[in-house]
Design an enzyme around this catalytic site. Structure first.
Site, PDB file in Angstrom:
ATOM      1  N   HIS A 361       0.803  -1.232   0.000  1.00 21.70           N
ATOM      2  CA  HIS A 361       0.000   0.000   0.000  1.00 21.70           C
ATOM      3  C   HIS A 361       0.830   1.274   0.000  1.00 21.70           C
ATOM      4  O   HIS A 361       0.268   2.352   0.159  1.00 21.70           O
ATOM      5  CB  HIS A 361      -0.929   0.045   1.215  1.00 21.70           C
ATOM      6  N   LYS A 552      -8.247  13.958   4.847  1.00 19.45           N
ATOM      7  CA  LYS A 552      -7.432  12.738   4.843  1.00 19.45           C
ATOM      8  C   LYS A 552      -6.393  12.903   5.938  1.00 19.45           C
ATOM      9  O   LYS A 552      -6.302  13.972   6.543  1.00 19.45           O
ATOM     10  CB  LYS A 552      -6.755  12.542   3.487  1.00 19.45           C
ATOM     11  N   ARG A 553      -5.604  11.851   6.209  1.00 24.62           N
ATOM     12  CA  ARG A 553      -4.535  11.995   7.182  1.00 24.62           C
ATOM     13  C   ARG A 553      -3.662  13.204   6.819  1.00 24.62           C
ATOM     14  O   ARG A 553      -3.516  13.538   5.646  1.00 24.62           O
ATOM     15  CB  ARG A 553      -3.663  10.728   7.210  1.00 24.62           C
ATOM     16  N   LYS A 558       0.842  14.499   1.230  1.00 26.51           N
ATOM     17  CA  LYS A 558      -0.521  14.799   0.787  1.00 26.51           C
ATOM     18  C   LYS A 558      -0.703  16.302   0.532  1.00 26.51           C
ATOM     19  O   LYS A 558      -1.721  16.735   0.025  1.00 26.51           O
ATOM     20  CB  LYS A 558      -1.534  14.286   1.808  1.00 26.51           C
ATOM     21  N   THR A 660      -8.529   6.527  -1.858  1.00 26.55           N
ATOM     22  CA  THR A 660      -9.886   6.015  -2.054  1.00 26.55           C
ATOM     23  C   THR A 660     -10.894   7.130  -1.776  1.00 26.55           C
ATOM     24  O   THR A 660     -12.009   7.085  -2.284  1.00 26.55           O
ATOM     25  CB  THR A 660     -10.170   4.814  -1.119  1.00 26.55           C
ATOM     26  N   LYS A 664     -14.593   8.298  -3.562  1.00 29.42           N
ATOM     27  CA  LYS A 664     -15.845   8.598  -2.845  1.00 29.42           C
ATOM     28  C   LYS A 664     -16.400   9.952  -3.285  1.00 29.42           C
ATOM     29  O   LYS A 664     -17.604  10.104  -3.498  1.00 29.42           O
ATOM     30  CB  LYS A 664     -15.597   8.582  -1.328  1.00 29.42           C
TER      31      LYS A 664
END
Ligand code: 26Y
Length: 816
Positions: A361, A552-553, A558, A660, A664
């Site tokens: 992952h 998100k985290r 990110k 993911t 969504k």
């Protein structure tokens, strides 16, 4: 269902609720109280599911079919109640029943605590896959740990993240079925002892161990209205009697209790890091505890079917390793087969390789798990021996195929020598598995071309891709009832089982009447969210603004910081009166930072500080608002995503394995601004270039820039708006009480080389955001793009992903 029948079932449901309130909970049913009736409803729904669950489990035995074991240290199922209700198709009944008691179902649902048994994407993916296994009737089980404390509860105090305990089992969960009769003994420490068996062969046994018991706790995972209920089995650590007695015999009562408490610590808490493993002893204990318990259960089932030989084990059992966290399984199965079952090494190894498959992952080097040889040797001495033997035979083999290639042996070895001796868990997982997959096309390509290149050369065909997916049941049907209803009204409800049916929506993309209904639904969702934000934060937001979400985290890759730089840039433009195409926006941030990840925690503080400055500046008015929603979790995502206009998927290319959340959002009709990273690439492919806001360097650019020549300072010097934004951060504009507070953030960008290439992508990002605003000003265009996003998301159903795993990797078929 005919009317009298439905009345009957509402009445019997009401009876059941009251019976449970009185007889299960021991409470007076009058007057109806919300918390009690919530539990009464839970037990009543659970009753209706239990029969299906028993029936499903029985059907596995009857058909003696191959089963899948999805092993994951993390699951993030979200709330269960509505999921169960919809799986049983009894939503209307439930609404009516509780209404008759003067209660509201939606309010009751809010009573449920989120089981936070995971960190983020990996755990949520496991839960989407459980849902799809049940819905597609793939015979299998999820296996994990029942942590007493899940991911910490995040609050924001003065802009900073504070961590609180998530004691989710404090009030006992109606969904966790404790199975006191399924208990297994798990050993640790001790030593490996050589002995000679009756045939004169040298064998090994693991002796002088300390032990703890693993108790099975089951959670039902129902398929959607198909009568199939899969089991998720989570292990809880319980001390052994022996352990206590040893102390009691010495008259040491307190010592006995203490050792009991310590051994039960194994399942106490989820480790809250999602990228950097810390080599902590308790974490390795958790991993082995979980693995050893799961394999005893697998073997119990295997034997129950009366198999005479282990040769057919891989025909009965497929084990999927969700990242390397359960990779010690490979050594454990070898130990069982060689030491306990007396198979030859060669036979055992063949069985192993046919049984396991491994999903990677992440490619971030800091997230690749290693364990020190010293620690494994102390805690799992026999497993270390086995790992060394696997490695010896493996390197022997490589040496024969590539004579003289010492460099190759060093790069492939299970043991890294540079930083003290370390076992590389990914290498163990690769050589012990028949298939290794990445989670999006680009990610799988990077695994083959870079991270595990030598393994790919060695084992052509072992590496493959299965692009992640999400369950449309939770992420559209349940989270967005209004949009689901609208969709159903034009194309029917087959999409719930087969998401490719959404493509029928494309025909309506330009239909003005449908567009209007689409907009109404979206507006309604935005109003609901505005109300939620007002309730939670006391902050008023305007549903007429563009809802821009980055949830998100919190992690540097990110690039929440890139988003913040854009916010500051817009802020400066508003203040100087030079706004081209500015559309009023509300920015939503949410996400947790690992408690030890200081830079990520500082980013949270910066987001809040910028929010405070922007929201409090009268010059800005309604033009720009920034909110940070504390304690991001599955339930919060279900509220946010249906209300989003814009989805921020702006990771440095090559670093987000898949994502993911991106799926969504697009499924719910948000448009994406994103880089060519992870599944973004595939989303853009299906929704069409015109319906996606793309910017930024590619993965190959990133690779090249990392190889040398990248100069962030030069970019800073040459871009006035960027320079201004960074200077404001570094000189304390957002932290007047502590002007140098945010220096570490700016230093990472300017002084330390900007590893995540924030500056390199800034200008393109800001320009693409202007295009977003421009499109948003044209509602017909925007709505068309939004509809086409939803319409083209069929590929990203976790049903598709699960069927790919089943066909290509596990070789199992759905039960008929
Ligand atoms: C070793 C330990 C510290 C650790 C614990 C959790 C390491 C990693 C993780 C979790 C990783 C994770 O959540 N990865 C995400 O997996 C998603 C599902 O495949 C991807 O969509 C996402 O891109 C990836 O970051």
């Amino acid at each position: 269902m005919t009317a009298p029948e439905s009345n009957q079932s509402v009445e019997s449901l009401k009876d059941d609720i009251q019976r449970h309130v009185a007889l299960t909970l021991g409470s007076d049913p009058f007057p109806p109280r919300k918390e009690r009736y919530y539990l009464g409803l839970c037990y009543s729904v659970r009753d209706r599911l239990l029969g299906q669950w028993l029936e499903t489990q029985r059907s596995y035995y009857d058909s003696i079919t191959k089963r899948v074991y999805y092993m994951s240290l993390e699951f993030l199922p979200g709330r269960f109640l509505m999921n169960y209700i919809q799986a049983l198709g009894m939503e209307e009944e439930c609404r009516e029943a509780v209404r008759d008691f003067g209660l509201d179902l939606d309010e009751l649902l809010e009573e449920e605590w989120n089981p936070g048994l995971g960190n983020g994407g990996l755990g949520r993916l496991a839960s989407c896959y459980m849902d799809s296994m049940a819905t597609c009737k793939i015979p299998g089980y999820g296996y994990g740990i029942l942590y007493d404390y899940g991911i910490f509860y995040q609050t924001i105090v003065n802009g900073y993240q504070h961590e609180g305990c998530d004691n989710w089992l404090r009030q006992d969960s109606p969904w966790v079925l404790r199975r006191g009769h399924f208990m297994f003994l798990i050993n640790f420490y001790g030593r490996s002892e050589a002995y000679e068996d009756s045939a004169g062969h040298e064998r090994f046994r693991w002796v002088d161990t300390e032990s703890v018991m693993a108790m099975a706790c089951d959670i039902m995972v129902p398929g959607h209205q198909n009568g199939h209920v899969t089991n998720m089995r989570l292990w809880k650590a319980i001390s052994t009697r022996d352990f206590e007695l040893e102390h009691f015999n010495r008259g040491d009562y307190i010592g006995a209790v203490q050792s009991k408490v310590e051994s039960e610590n194994i399942s106490k808490v989820l480790y809250p890091n999602d990228t950097s493993p810390r080599g902590k002893e308790l974490r390795l204990r958790q991993q082995y505890f979980f693995v050893a318990a799961t394999f005893q259960d697998i073997l119990r089932r295997f034997r129950k079917n009366n198999y005479s030989s282990f040769d057919c084990f891989p025909d009965q059992v497929a084990v999927q390793l969700n990242d390397t966290h359960p990779a010690i399984s490979i050594a454990e199965l070898m130990r069982i087969l060689v030491d306990d079952e007396a198979l030859t090494w060669e036979t055992a190894w063949t069985i192993c390789q046919k049984t396991f498959s491994y999903t990677n992952h992440t490619v971030l080097p800091e997230a690749l798990e290693t364990w020190s040889v010293e620690l494994i040797g102390r805690m799992l001495p026999r497993h270390l021996q086995i790992i060394f033997e696997i490695n010896r035979r493996f390197l022997d083999d490589v040496g024969k195929r590539f004579p003289g290639r010492v460099d190759l042996l060093r790069s492939l070895s299970l043991i890294a020598e540079d930083d003290g001796k370390q076992v590389r868990m990914a290498h163990l997982a690769i050589i012990g598995s028949h298939t290794v997959n990445g989670v999006a096309e680009l990610h799988s390509k990077i695994l083959k071309a870079r991270l595990f290149k030598d393994f790919d050369n060695l084992y052509p065909g072992k590496f493959t891709n299965v692009t992640n997916g999400i369950t449309p049941r939770r992420w559209l049907m349940q989270a967005n009832p209004a949009l689901s209803e609208l969709i159903g009204s034009v194309i029917g409800n087959e999409w719930i089982h087969d998401l490719s049916h959404l493509s029928e929506l494309a025909a309506y993309a330009d239909d003005p009447e449908f567009q209007q209904r689409w907009q109404e639904v979206r507006k309604r969702n935005k109003k609901l969210l505005a109300r939620y934000v007002l309730r939670k934060l006391g902050v008023g937001i305007n549903p007429a603004t563009l809802f821009d979400m980055h949830i998100k985290r919190i992690h540097e890759y990110k690039r929440q910081i890139l988003n913040v730089l854009h916010v500051i840039t817009i802020y400066n433009r508003i203040r100087s009166g030079s706004v081209a195409h500015h559309v009023p926006r509300t920015l939503f941030f949410a996400g947790k930072a690992a408690p030890g990840y200081l830079q990520a925690k500082l980013i949270i503080k910066l987001i809040n500080a910028v929010g405070q400055a922007v929201n409090g500046d009268p010059a800005v008015g309604n033009e720009l608002r920034v909110v940070f929603l504390p304690n991001y979790c599955v339930s919060q995502a279900e509220k946010l995503i249906p209300a989003a206009d814009l989805s921020e998927q702006i990771s440095t290319a090559g670093m987000e394995a898949s994502g993911t959340g991106n799926m969504k959002f697009a499924l719910n009709g948000a448009l994406t601004i994103g880089t060519l990273d992870g599944a973004n690439i595939e989303i853009r492919e299906v929704v069409g270039e015109d319906n996606f806001f793309l910017f930024g360097h590619t993965e190959e650019d990133v690779h090249r820039l990392h190889s040398g020549g990248y100069d962030p300072v030069q970019i800073y010097e040459s871009n006035i708006e960027l320079k201004k934004a960074l200077d404001m951060i570094s000189t304390g504009f957002f932290s007047p009480e502590a002007p140098s507070l945010f220096r570490p953030i700016v230093d990472s960008l300017l002084a330390h080389g900007d590893y995540y290439l924030v500056l390199a992508d800034y200008a393109k990002y800001v320009a693409e955001q202007a295009r977003v605003s421009k499109c948003y000003e044209d509602p017909a265009l925007w709505t068309r793009m939004s509809i086409l996003n939803t319409a083209n998301m069929g590929k990203f159903s976790s049903d598709r992903a699960i069927m790919e795993y089943a066909r290509n990797i596990w070789k199992v078929s759905p039960l008929t």
